[in-house]
Scaffold this active site. Structure first.
Site, PDB file in Angstrom:
ATOM      1  N   SER A 256      43.588  53.573  45.792  1.00 31.38           N
ATOM      2  CA  SER A 256      42.800  52.569  45.081  1.00 31.38           C
ATOM      3  C   SER A 256      43.017  51.216  45.753  1.00 31.38           C
ATOM      4  O   SER A 256      43.738  51.112  46.746  1.00 31.38           O
ATOM      5  CB  SER A 256      43.238  52.494  43.622  1.00 31.38           C
ATOM      6  OG  SER A 256      44.495  51.852  43.557  1.00 31.38           O
ATOM      7  N   LYS A 257      42.413  50.217  45.155  1.00 29.34           N
ATOM      8  CA  LYS A 257      42.505  48.866  45.724  1.00 29.34           C
ATOM      9  C   LYS A 257      43.950  48.409  45.887  1.00 29.34           C
ATOM     10  O   LYS A 257      44.263  47.595  46.745  1.00 29.34           O
ATOM     11  CB  LYS A 257      41.760  47.887  44.817  1.00 29.34           C
ATOM     12  CG  LYS A 257      40.264  48.004  44.943  1.00 29.34           C
ATOM     13  CD  LYS A 257      39.602  46.633  44.721  1.00 29.34           C
ATOM     14  CE  LYS A 257      38.104  46.746  44.804  1.00 29.34           C
ATOM     15  NZ  LYS A 257      37.546  47.594  43.723  1.00 29.34           N
ATOM     16  N   ARG A 258      44.817  48.945  45.015  1.00 32.83           N
ATOM     17  CA  ARG A 258      46.227  48.567  45.124  1.00 32.83           C
ATOM     18  C   ARG A 258      46.775  48.842  46.517  1.00 32.83           C
ATOM     19  O   ARG A 258      47.717  48.216  46.972  1.00 32.83           O
ATOM     20  CB  ARG A 258      47.061  49.378  44.120  1.00 32.83           C
ATOM     21  CG  ARG A 258      47.084  48.827  42.725  1.00 32.83           C
ATOM     22  CD  ARG A 258      47.949  49.676  41.851  1.00 32.83           C
ATOM     23  NE  ARG A 258      47.396  51.030  41.726  1.00 32.83           N
ATOM     24  CZ  ARG A 258      48.019  52.131  42.081  1.00 32.83           C
ATOM     25  NH1 ARG A 258      49.229  52.091  42.571  1.00 32.83           N
ATOM     26  NH2 ARG A 258      47.445  53.309  41.932  1.00 32.83           N
ATOM     27  N   GLY A 260      45.305  48.366  49.283  1.00 37.41           N
ATOM     28  CA  GLY A 260      44.663  47.562  50.320  1.00 37.41           C
ATOM     29  C   GLY A 260      43.189  47.885  50.383  1.00 37.41           C
ATOM     30  O   GLY A 260      42.574  48.188  49.371  1.00 37.41           O
TER      31      GLY A 260
END
Ligand code: GLU
Length: 495
Positions: A256-258, A260
């Site tokens: 996920s966006k976590r 990067g």
């Protein structure tokens, strides 16, 4: 394969195309290509609040950039459209009418409060089934019609047949899963505002579009038995299913966006090639033979098979992607690298014009490409590596490199000797081989270490100690600038 393969990628334009979606698209595309089938692109834009035109455009751009050409869908035409769900409202209405007529769908007038109260009662009874209690399932049809005509709000539900055998999902990746129909709710097909639910719209579309294989993320696995019931109720053949395991980040959590960057365009902008992205993503869950890592897109679409998809989640490793990108960059011909990577990147940095790759300058760019290719993992790397070539008679020095290599005592004489040896080469002899040849005997003659002399000259010419090979660098710089830089370096070199 006897039936002609028809597959679809059906993104919801509620966000950008991310790596997981891209992998799903790649598998559908490759499966269609490997089987001489048809790859359909459908835009599932039924969520009006979260779907945007911008996201749709971005998804189409990303797919195009990746080289995943679709045979039917936006911009490609096709006779089973429209390919946007928002344009298919009449198809859903007609399908619902068919189900209502055949008794497979019935109206339900329960309000949200009533549904909640029924759920509470079921809970209080200790009932394990907390879904819809089928309150309206056996309403007298005449009564139901009258209530509809009176304008009473209602949804339409699927009448799950009581006597249906357990539903078996034959998943090509995960094997068979069996579902008792009594666990499957009489789910809502059409909401009270007349919009279809995902499980209804997707089956109407997949059925009408003749989809033979549904390849999608395993977050949809639990929807599949319900969708099978809808396929059956509508009289469509049930397609084959292949649900893809998740892609995990390095920490073992869903990517996920976590972690990067996750959108395809971010990777494009960070200097990845589409071929490398397709190759890398394809191998997150599929393999050619369990060991080959470089499988170019055209080979993927010749060899792809659903049987070789792994049911284990795969882990996204940016280092591997980087390595793979480097392999693809290095495998390009010098000319292609010049045209597609070097010149566009230099132009974007303002170092050359967009049309700099002229017949007269092609050899110069191609030589530069040949030395940069093996040193490039992201397309943008070339700018900093080539910048020293665009500074004319002087170069910007990296202070540390000067300190370590030019400022040391005894260096000035080495630089002066190098200049003298190189001055003896005429313009016509100013090629890497001759330049190297002129410098070669100097260390021994001057009683200096090879490293000391070459690093001093390197910093003098290129400004730092990590430049491309010296002979080629000086050839690219040209005789005049190379000699001028040596003269300038003598001034700052240690005595
Ligand atoms: N629009 C759905 C999604 O993006 C597609 C699901 C499906 O492939 O059936 O998740």
């Amino acid at each position: 394969m006897t039936d002609k393969v028809r597959v679809r990628f059906a993104p919801s334009p509620t966000g950008r195309l991310h790596l997981g979606g891209a992998r799903t698209a790649i598998y559908n595309w490759a499966f269609a290509r490997a089987n001489g089938g048809t790859f359909v692109l459908r835009i599932d834009d039924t969520d009006p609040e979260r779907s945007t035109q911008e996201n749709t455009d971005q998804i189409l751009r990303s797919l195009t950039w990746l080289g995943l050409d679709w045979d039917e869908g936006p911009g490609a035409g096709g006779d089973r459209g429209p390919y946007f769900q928002t344009q298919r409202a009449d198809h859903y209405r007609a399908a619902l009418r068919r189900l209502a007529e055949t008794g497979h769908a019935y109206p339900c007038f329960c309000t949200p409060e009533e549904l909640e109260a029924a759920r509470e009662q079921a809970r209080a009874r200790g009932d394990s089934f907390l879904g819809y209690q089928r309150t309206c399932r056996d309403l007298d049809p005449d009564v139901a019609r009258a209530r509809i005509e009176a304008g009473e709000p209602h949804v339409w539900r699927l009448r799950v047949p009581d006597d249906h055998e357990p539903v078996v999902v034959h998943d090509i990746v995960h094997g068979d899963a069996v579902f008792d129909v009594h666990e499957l709710d009489d789910m809502v097909l059409m909401r009270s505002d007349g919009t279809p639910t995902y499980n209804f719209a997707t089956v109407v579309d997949d059925g009408e579009m003749g989809i033979t294989h549904i390849i999608r993320g395993d977050d949809h696995l639990s929807n599949t038995p319900r969708q099978i019931l809808v396929f059956e109720a509508l009289g469509f053949p049930v397609p084959a299913f292949a649900h893809l395991s998740m892609i995990l980040g390095p920490d073992g959590k869903k990517l996920s966006k976590r972690h990067g960057a996750t959108s395809v365009e971010e990777y494009r902008d960070r200097g990845y090639l589409p071929e490398a992205m397709v190759n890398y993503l394809a191998l997150l869950g599929w393999s050619l033979d369990g060991q080959t890592t470089i499988v170019p897109p055209e080979q993927i679409c010749r060899t792809f098979s659903l049987e070789r998809i792994s049911k284990n989640p795969s882990v996204f490793d940016e280092k591997k992607l980087e390595w793979m990108n480097g392999e693809y960059l290095n495998a390009m011909s010098d000319e292609r690298f010049s045209r597609e990577v070097l010149v566009p990147q230099l132009a974007a940095a303002g170092l050359v014009g967009r049309d700099a790759y002229t017949p007269e300058r092609a050899a110069w760019f191609d030589l530069l490409s040949s030395v940069l290719k093996p040193r490039t993992t992201h397309t943008g790397d070339v700018v900093e590596k080539a910048r020293f070539l665009f500074e004319g008679a002087t170069v910007t020095f990296d202070e540390k490199s000067v300190e370590k290599n030019l400022a040391k005592p005894g260096t000035r004489a080495l630089v002066a000797a190098a200049r003298a040896a190189l001055e003896a080469l005429g313009e016509g002899d100013w090629v890497a081989e001759r330049i190297d040849g002129a410098l070669e005997p100097l260390p021994e003659r001057l009683g200096a270490s090879k490293r000391k002399l070459f690093q001093a000259v390197r910093v003098a010419e290129c400004g730092n100690q990590v430049s491309p090979p010296l002979g080629e660098s000086m050839q690219l710089l040209g005789r005049e600038n190379s000699l001028a830089r040596l003269t300038a370096a003598e001034e700052i070199a240690g005595e």
